[in-house]
Design an enzyme around this catalytic site. Structure first.
Site: not given
Ligand code: ADP
Ligand code: MG
Ligand code: MG
Length: 913
Positions: A56, A126, A135, A137, A370, A800, A870, A890
């Site tokens: 904030k 704030r 949760g 304030m 935000r 592999s 794999c 890959y």
């Protein structure tokens, strides 16, 4: 409780002489800057300082710096909060001075003084940490009002109703939020007043009554705390600051951080911000909005506003808010300002923003911004649109998409419109979320029943203690699968994932009684035929048939995936065992098959099952060969179908892998049945099954070890592969088979099997006068094979990495049993040994080392060695990124994860560039 809170606030509040300074010798050097000012068009902080200023505070600073109308104020850093705790809940030395200075500056910019009886400066206090966190304030508005200054405000604005509305809100918020008095009691007083006056809305209460309400509130305060409501604005301010810091360690906040695995934050910042008033009348109001539609991503301004209201009124449902579109008619000037701000903020942040604003007498003020949360579909749409609008590059668009966005785009979900109460009531158990998506259907307890009932078009949920290869048919026809045991790489999870079928495993709360055809959870009973709904994304089981919706693929998905494919540097293949899976995978963007498991083919039909079982029970070579000959045409047809579907893409086929005992029945009735069908005495079948029993089958007679003992199995499979390839070639279909030998641990072992494979393959090719290219390679899944990769690469044409087994064997963790205790190893609150389950996200530090070693040593021998992965990890974003860095050619994963792997591969290419 209220009292303890009061005393705490009291002792930590530095009074004029500042006890905090003298009692805080352990603090940092007094040079530390704890307070960052913003106002008058300039801010000391910057937008990127979220860690220090909180989200904030950083947003307010940034908006101020780019010239947006933000009321002045200052932010106390998160560092001040962490020192507050280090020093046993004492404000750090020097903080009071810095706050005094910033306050004086704010008073100058605002042209008003805190506590001025004629024209008071009012502020909001704030909280705000680096990550938004329920949760923490709640905000206190209108701080600075006292019995005296409220009169000043009334006179100055010539609006006593407004002044007393502000005061009653302040007393209410201060009492409940800072001191901890009961919200309900105070709301009840407000409610009674409206009832007594016979008015519906807060805005209809006249000034006199509001004043009376303030007196009631103050009396309540005195009664509960034993002290009068504070009339010193400085005391009010420090009380609120202390409460914000205190809320960081409130149970709600601590729990949230634990659940969300948030750690390493300093604490919360505190933002003190000059009040602007949306409750001044019909030319004022307050609102929240998104710069684009967060559900669809459409480029439209989206939000709600409430006229003549303050703070959270708009989301609290006090009155029905108006749509943003109406603002143009009601307050055209403010509307124009807001559209201007929207444009500036999107250009500046280059992303969709979530905004809070207030209009005071037709003038707009920005109070928060935000990056906005969005649906998966919106994430794609916004990224694609912003590339088109030249706000971001293609590369930035790729990095904006989260793997979960893709995942959630494909799977059906429980209709989000469903009543929350109904959902809560339907929930009966939770398990491990193995495969996401939702499914509903009627409960069945055996695969056979599932297959039979599915014929009549029934939707089914297969509920088992665990599954085995024998159940595959029933699993396939079910809508979803629920097992009482197993983890994310159990048989059920792996197979279901391959199909993208909703699956919950390890649901320990359910007690299945196969004979009674029911399961129980506590005292609840679910019977065969009852409806169940599974939420595989959350691992939650519901009774009843809940409505499901299938999200639609947005056009933007195709756009972004095109960018992805242009960017990535490695290929993405799929694990597919059937032509159906192969076709599906191609649609998901697969460029070949990295793992085709031949044994699944043996269970497809009764005929096949019988042939493989006959082969296993056979005790002579001839009998075995005869049984294998029956399997040959099935396998050949399957390979033909797969090759055709893959149209020239490479197809890696793994020769038979599981121990043979998995293929034969273990219960006597089924063994008798088999004996009858294949014309062998029951005793012989029984004996053979007993013979196959192993104490530790995972380390037993499986993988290529089977073909060392029974080379005729290898012969049949190689023949099926090569004959299918020859057939394709003759029909002009391109093929590239890669024959993969599993569980190899030594070069000589591989050489025996590879030589046999090549001799047979070449002779079939020659016989047919065809030209077929094929490769012979191995899976690297035994640690020894990785260690001796340089030797193995003398024989193998490709590697592999089978990281499921490699993880199991490197860590000594059983894939099938680790689910019982592995969660403790991952749980930060228990042991926290690993950050992620190593069967889901590759253990890069340990198993990864073997992979890197294997790649390096393998390529030392053969620089052109083709290398892939794999295991289940091939579809997990972090592991895919590792594979890119390690230099693989890959990755291969289940069809439904192919898009995730494509995205991760592209993101890795950008990160490594
Ligand atoms: P949250 O973290 O819950 O969003 P905020 O601190 O943003 O809490 O504030 C809660 C409400 O109070 C929001 O509607 C916000 O716009 C409003 N608000 C906060 N500060 C001021 C202020 N200085 N003037 C007017 N309204 C404010
Ligand atoms: Mg807010
Ligand atoms: Mg394996």
């Amino acid at each position: 409780m209220a009292n303890s809170r009061t005393t705490k606030t009291k002792t930590t509040t530095p009074s004029k002489g500042s006890t905090a300074r003298s009692s805080a010798p352990k603090g940092k050097a007094t040079g530390t800057k704890y307070v960052y000012f913003f106002g008058g068009g300039k801010a000391e902080g910057k937008g990127h300082q979220k860690e220090l200023l909180g989200g904030k505070g950083a947003g307010l600073a940034e908006m101020t710096n780019i010239g947006l109308p933000v009321p002045g104020g200052f932010t106390i850093t998160t560092e001040a909060c962490s020192e507050y705790y280090e020093q046993g809940r004492k404000f750090p030395a020097g903080l009071d001075e810095q706050v005094d200075k910033a306050l004086a500056k704010l008073e100058k910019v605002a042209g008003k003084k805190l506590g001025d009886p004629k024209d008071p400066l009012l502020v909001s206090v704030r909280s705000g940490a680096a990550r938004s966190m329920p949760g923490m304030m709640e905000t206190v508005l209108n701080l600075g009002l006292t019995d005296q200054s409220v009169e000043g405000l009334a006179a100055k604005t010539n609006n006593p109703r407004f002044a007393y509305d502000a005061y009653r809100r302040f007393i209410q918020m201060y009492s409940t939020v800072v001191i901890g008095l009961s919200k309900d009691s105070m709301e009840a007083m407000l409610h009674d007043l409206k009832h007594y006056l016979g008015v519906a809305n807060d805005t209809d209460i006249p000034a006199e009554s509001l004043k009376e309400l303030c007196n009631q509130f103050k009396a309540f305060f005195k009664e509960k705390t034993g002290k009068p409501f504070p009339q010193d604005p400085k005391e009010q301010l420090w009380g609120a600051i202390g409460a914000v810091f205190g809320s960081w360690m409130a149970e709600k906040a601590v729990t949230y951080r634990r659940v969300e695995k948030i750690s390493g934050l300093n604490g919360t910042g505190v933002n003190i911000c000059q009040m602007v008033f949306g409750n001044k009348g019909d030319n004022s109001g307050t609102g929240v909005c998104f710069t684009r539609d967060p559900n669809t991503g459409e480029n439209v301004f989206y939000g709600d506003m409430l006229i003549n209201a303050q703070g959270e009124d708009v989301v609290a449902g006090i009155r029905t808010p108006i749509k943003l579109a109406e603002l143009e008619r009601l307050l055209p000037k403010a509307n124009k300002q807001l559209y201007e701000v929207r444009k500036i903020l999107e250009r500046h942040y280059k992303d969709m923003q979530d905004l809070e604003f207030t209009v005071e007498d037709e003038k707009l003020y920005m109070l928060q911004c935000r990056t906005g949360k969005r649906s998966p579909a919106a994430a794609f749409r916004i990224a694609a649109d912003m590339v088109k609008e030249r706000l971001i590059t293609k590369e930035e668009a790729i990095q904006r998409i989260m793997p979960e966005d893709i995942e959630r785009l494909f799977y059906p979900v429980i209709d989000p419109a469903i009543d929350k109460k109904r959902l809560e009531q339907a929930q009966i158990a939770t398990g491990i979320d193995a495969v996401p998506g939702a499914a509903s259907g009627q409960v069945v307890f055996t695969a056979e029943e599932a297959e039979a009932l599915a014929q009549s078009g029934k939707k089914l949920i297969l509920v088992r203690k665990e599954t085995s290869p024998e159940d595959v048919g029933g699993m396939h026809v079910a809508q979803g699968i629920l097992t009482a045991t197993g983890g994310k790489t159990s048989h059920a999870a792996v197979v279901a994932r391959g199909w993208g079928k909703c699956c919950i495993v390890g649901c320990e709360a359910i007690r299945i009684d196969y004979t009674k055809k029911q399961f129980t959870v506590g005292d609840k009973v679910v019977k065969h035929g009852d409806f169940l709904t599974l939420d595989g994304s959350a691992g939650v089981v519901y009774v009843g048939e809940l409505p499901l919706v299938k999200p639609e693929l947005p056009d933007a998905y195709q756009t972004i995936m095109k960018f992805v494919d242009q960017t990535r540097t490695i290929k993405v293949r799929t694990n597919a065992d059937t032509p159906y899976d192969a076709e599906n995978a191609i649609r998901m963007g697969a460029e070949g098959i990295g793992l085709c498991r031949t044994e699944h083919m043996f269970f497809d039909t009764e005929e096949r099952r019988q042939a493989i079982q006959e082969m296993i029970v056979a005790d002579t070579l001839e009998a075995r060969q005869a049984a294998l000959a029956k399997l040959l045409p099935f396998q050949r047809d399957d390979f033909y179908g797969i090759f055709k579907a893959m149209a020239g893409y490479p197809v890696t086929i793994r020769l038979v892998d599981p121990p043979l005992h998995e293929f034969v029945p273990h219960e006597e009735p089924k063994q008798r049945d088999l004996a009858k069908r294949i014309g062998v005495p029951f005793e012989k079948v029984k004996h053979r099954v007993e013979q196959l029993h192993e104490a530790n089958p995972m380390l037993g007679h499986r993988g290529c070890r089977l073909c060392i003992t029974y080379p005729e199995i290898l012969d049949m499979q190689v023949r099926a592969i090569i004959e299918a390839a020859v057939k394709c070639k003759k029909e002009g279909i391109k093929v590239l088979p890669e024959i993969m030998i599993p569980l190899v641990l030594d070069k000589k072992e591989l050489a025996i099997l590879a030589d046999r494979t090549k001799k047979l393959a070449d002779s079939i090719i020659k016989e047919n006068g065809a030209k077929v290219n094929y490769m012979v390679g191995t899976m690297i899944e035994v640690p020894r094979a990785a260690l001796l990769a340089n030797e193995i690469a003398e024989v193998a044409e490709f590697f592999s990495f089978g990281t499921n087994d490699l993880t199991q064997m490197t860590m000594g963790l059983s894939r099938d049993d680790a689910g019982r205790f592995l969660p403790d190893y991952v749980d930060e609150k228990k042991a926290g040994v690993f950050k992620d389950d190593p069967f889901q996200s590759l253990d890069q530090a340990g198993v990864g080392l073997l992979v890197e070693w294997g790649i390096e040593r393998g390529r030392e021998t053969n620089p052109d060695l083709k290398i892939g992965i794999c295991g289940e990890h091939g579809g997990e974003a972090k592991s895919v990124k590792f594979c890119v860095r390690a230099g693989m050619n890959y990755v291969s994963c289940s069809p439904f994860r192919v898009p995730i792997a494509r995205l991760a591969a592209a993101q890795a290419a950008l990160e490594n560039a």
